[in-house]
Design a protein around this motif. Structure first.
Motif, mmCIF file in Angstrom:
data_model
loop_
_atom_site.group_PDB
_atom_site.id
_atom_site.type_symbol
_atom_site.label_atom_id
_atom_site.label_comp_id
_atom_site.label_asym_id
_atom_site.label_seq_id
_atom_site.Cartn_x
_atom_site.Cartn_y
_atom_site.Cartn_z
ATOM 1 N N ALA A 37 20.854 -102.175 105.120
ATOM 2 C CA ALA A 37 21.931 -101.266 105.425
ATOM 3 C C ALA A 37 22.970 -102.519 104.306
ATOM 4 N N LEU A 38 23.735 -101.383 103.401
ATOM 5 C CA LEU A 38 24.666 -102.174 103.354
ATOM 6 C C LEU A 38 25.988 -100.993 103.388
ATOM 7 N N VAL A 39 26.794 -101.817 103.902
ATOM 8 C CA VAL A 39 28.326 -100.249 104.363
ATOM 9 C C VAL A 39 29.575 -101.454 103.285
ATOM 10 N N GLY A 40 30.276 -101.089 102.961
ATOM 11 C CA GLY A 40 31.044 -101.131 102.128
ATOM 12 C C GLY A 40 32.117 -99.490 101.666
ATOM 13 N N LEU A 41 33.071 -99.271 100.737
ATOM 14 C CA LEU A 41 33.956 -98.933 100.464
ATOM 15 C C LEU A 41 33.765 -98.538 98.663
ATOM 16 N N GLU A 42 32.475 -99.043 98.187
ATOM 17 C CA GLU A 42 32.728 -98.961 96.832
ATOM 18 C C GLU A 42 30.831 -98.862 96.658
ATOM 19 N N PRO A 43 30.686 -97.378 96.653
ATOM 20 C CA PRO A 43 29.570 -96.348 96.216
ATOM 21 C C PRO A 43 28.656 -96.906 95.514
ATOM 22 N N ASP A 44 29.507 -96.795 94.144
ATOM 23 C CA ASP A 44 29.053 -97.673 92.579
ATOM 24 C C ASP A 44 28.815 -99.596 93.008
ATOM 25 N N GLU A 45 29.030 -99.853 93.472
ATOM 26 C CA GLU A 45 28.984 -101.360 93.550
ATOM 27 C C GLU A 45 27.687 -101.361 94.417
ATOM 28 N N LEU A 46 27.900 -100.811 95.208
ATOM 29 C CA LEU A 46 26.765 -100.415 96.649
ATOM 30 C C LEU A 46 25.668 -99.961 96.199
ATOM 31 N N ARG A 47 25.198 -98.911 94.901
ATOM 32 C CA ARG A 47 24.116 -98.141 95.064
ATOM 33 C C ARG A 47 23.726 -99.736 93.910
ATOM 34 N N ARG A 48 24.449 -100.602 93.450
ATOM 35 C CA ARG A 48 24.526 -101.559 92.349
ATOM 36 C C ARG A 48 23.132 -102.220 92.978
ATOM 37 N N VAL A 49 24.114 -102.868 93.872
ATOM 38 C CA VAL A 49 23.497 -103.850 94.706
ATOM 39 C C VAL A 49 21.882 -103.708 95.117
ATOM 40 N N SER A 50 22.207 -102.227 96.139
ATOM 41 C CA SER A 50 20.858 -101.500 96.109
ATOM 42 C C SER A 50 19.280 -101.479 95.599
ATOM 43 N N ASP A 51 20.347 -100.726 94.522
ATOM 44 C CA ASP A 51 18.889 -100.630 93.153
ATOM 45 C C ASP A 51 18.255 -102.254 93.116
ATOM 46 N N ARG A 52 18.701 -103.398 93.254
ATOM 47 C CA ARG A 52 18.527 -104.640 92.839
ATOM 48 C C ARG A 52 18.317 -105.612 93.552
ATOM 49 N N LEU A 53 17.964 -104.661 95.426
ATOM 50 C CA LEU A 53 17.430 -105.650 96.370
ATOM 51 C C LEU A 53 15.722 -105.076 96.424
ATOM 52 N N THR A 54 14.761 -106.339 96.446
ATOM 53 C CA THR A 54 13.476 -106.673 96.747
ATOM 54 C C THR A 54 12.733 -105.624 97.922
ATOM 55 N N THR A 55 13.793 -105.442 99.276
ATOM 56 C CA THR A 55 12.721 -104.937 99.845
ATOM 57 C C THR A 55 13.873 -103.568 100.069
ATOM 58 N N GLU A 56 13.215 -102.816 101.070
ATOM 59 C CA GLU A 56 13.712 -101.878 101.444
ATOM 60 C C GLU A 56 15.444 -101.383 101.869
ATOM 61 N N SER A 57 16.237 -100.711 101.007
ATOM 62 C CA SER A 57 17.194 -100.910 101.188
ATOM 63 C C SER A 57 17.936 -99.255 101.283
ATOM 64 N N MET A 58 19.426 -99.484 101.405
ATOM 65 C CA MET A 58 20.117 -98.208 101.970
ATOM 66 C C MET A 58 21.427 -98.410 102.336
ATOM 67 N N TYR A 59 22.682 -97.049 101.478
ATOM 68 C CA TYR A 59 23.770 -97.672 101.014
ATOM 69 C C TYR A 59 24.343 -96.471 101.772
ATOM 70 N N TRP A 60 26.260 -96.837 102.389
ATOM 71 C CA TRP A 60 26.515 -96.096 103.408
ATOM 72 C C TRP A 60 28.310 -96.989 102.889
ATOM 73 N N HIS A 61 28.778 -95.573 102.200
ATOM 74 C CA HIS A 61 30.296 -95.566 102.143
ATOM 75 C C HIS A 61 31.041 -95.497 103.525
ATOM 76 N N ALA A 62 31.460 -96.320 103.935
ATOM 77 C CA ALA A 62 32.446 -95.935 105.204
ATOM 78 C C ALA A 62 33.256 -97.297 105.205
ATOM 79 N N ASP A 63 34.599 -96.945 106.149
ATOM 80 C CA ASP A 63 35.485 -98.380 106.032
ATOM 81 C C ASP A 63 34.916 -98.527 107.370
#
Length: 298
Positions: A37-63
């Motif tokens: 579970a990825l958390v951060g302020l940059e949704p486009d970058e978080l999506r990029r990271v999530s798409d590259r992971l080799t396991t199940e993942s999801m991201y949240w845009h949050a401060d």
């Protein structure tokens, strides 16, 4: 058929996951079979990271400083993955320069993100960690061990998270939750590269005694963090020599106070000339934080 790892099937939350330590940590944990579970302020970058992971993942845009947002993230992570086993409080920002000349808003923001954001992260996820008898890793720094001129906000915030995490370890250990603190020296991230754009800051760092005067590659440091997570370690050292700093940390304020005076006297004329070039948060992560605050203010 590949062998299972001790972390396989676990669920990890990583804050500040859009770049740097957080991004690479997410990738290396995923390589060991961890759901992320990825958390951060940059949704486009978080999506990029999530798409590259080799396991199940999801991201949240949050401060991380927004307690309500972090509570929402914690609930949604539980809904999505069913559990949380590992939380890495990694989100952080930095600013540099003499304290009397510092921008109060940026100085306060460093403490807010690094210390209060870490506390908000833990507050949101501790209930899930209690259920899983999980592990919380707080990313600190060499700055927690030793003070340094021109880094008052960062040192204060990292000393704070170190002390806070030690307290939390004592509070939660009997309930099966382990708490660790990770220490890193200057490591090749956007934050360090951003600080190096200031000529005076870069020179001050280069004049530190070896081995604190060099920038270390990110990969080996994150490998050490992953190994620490696997062992549920109380202390994790991104560079081998940081462990030895613990034994001498009581002497460091006096040494830094004496040597720091000499260095500040030497560079004072240059500081006056370049004062207008510093004051904000450094690096791409700092820029993302300032953009988010500006959007909210608008």
């Amino acid at each position: 058929m590949s062998a299972r790892t001790p972390l396989e099937g676990r669920v990890a939350v990583v804050t500040g996951a859009a770049r740097g330590v957080g991004e690479l940590l997410a990738r290396k944990l995923a390589a060991r079979g961890v759901k992320i579970a990825l958390v951060g302020l940059e949704p486009d970058e978080l999506r990029r990271v999530s798409d590259r992971l080799t396991t199940e993942s999801m991201y949240w845009h949050a401060d991380v400083t927004d307690s309500e947002a972090m509570e929402r993230v914690a609930a949604e992570v539980r809904e999505r993955f069913g559990r949380t086993d590992i939380v890495v409080a990694n989100a952080g920002v930095a600013t540099g320069g003499p304290f009397p000349d510092s921008d109060a808003r940026s100085w306060n923001r460093v403490v807010e993100v690094n210390l209060l954001g870490s506390a908000a992260t833990a507050r949101a996820f501790v209930p899930a960690l209690l259920d899983s008898r999980g592990y919380l890793l707080q990313i600190a720094s060499l700055a927690a061990i030793t003070p340094a001129p021109m880094m008052s906000a960062y040192c204060a915030s990292k000393a704070g998270v170190e002390a806070y995490a030690h307290c939390l370890r004592g509070e939660l250990g009997h309930k099966g939750v382990k708490v660790g603190v990770a220490y890193l020296s200057w490591t090749d991230t956007d934050m360090v590269r951003g600080a190096d754009e200031d000529d005076v800051m870069r020179e001050m760092r280069q004049r530190l005694p070896w081995p604190a005067n060099r920038t270390y590659p990110l990969g080996p440091a994150v490998d050490r963090i992953v190994d620490g997570i696997e062992r549920r370690s109380a202390h994790v050292y991104g560079q081998w020599w940081l462990r030895g700093m613990q034994a001498v940390r009581g002497y460091l304020p006096g040494i830094v106070g004496t040597v720091g005076q000499r260095e500040m006297r030497r560079i004072e004329p240059r500081l006056a000339e370049s004062q207008g070039l510093r004051g904000g948060l450094v690096g791409a992560g700092g820029a993302a934080d300032e953009k988010t605050r500006a959007e909210h203010a608008g």
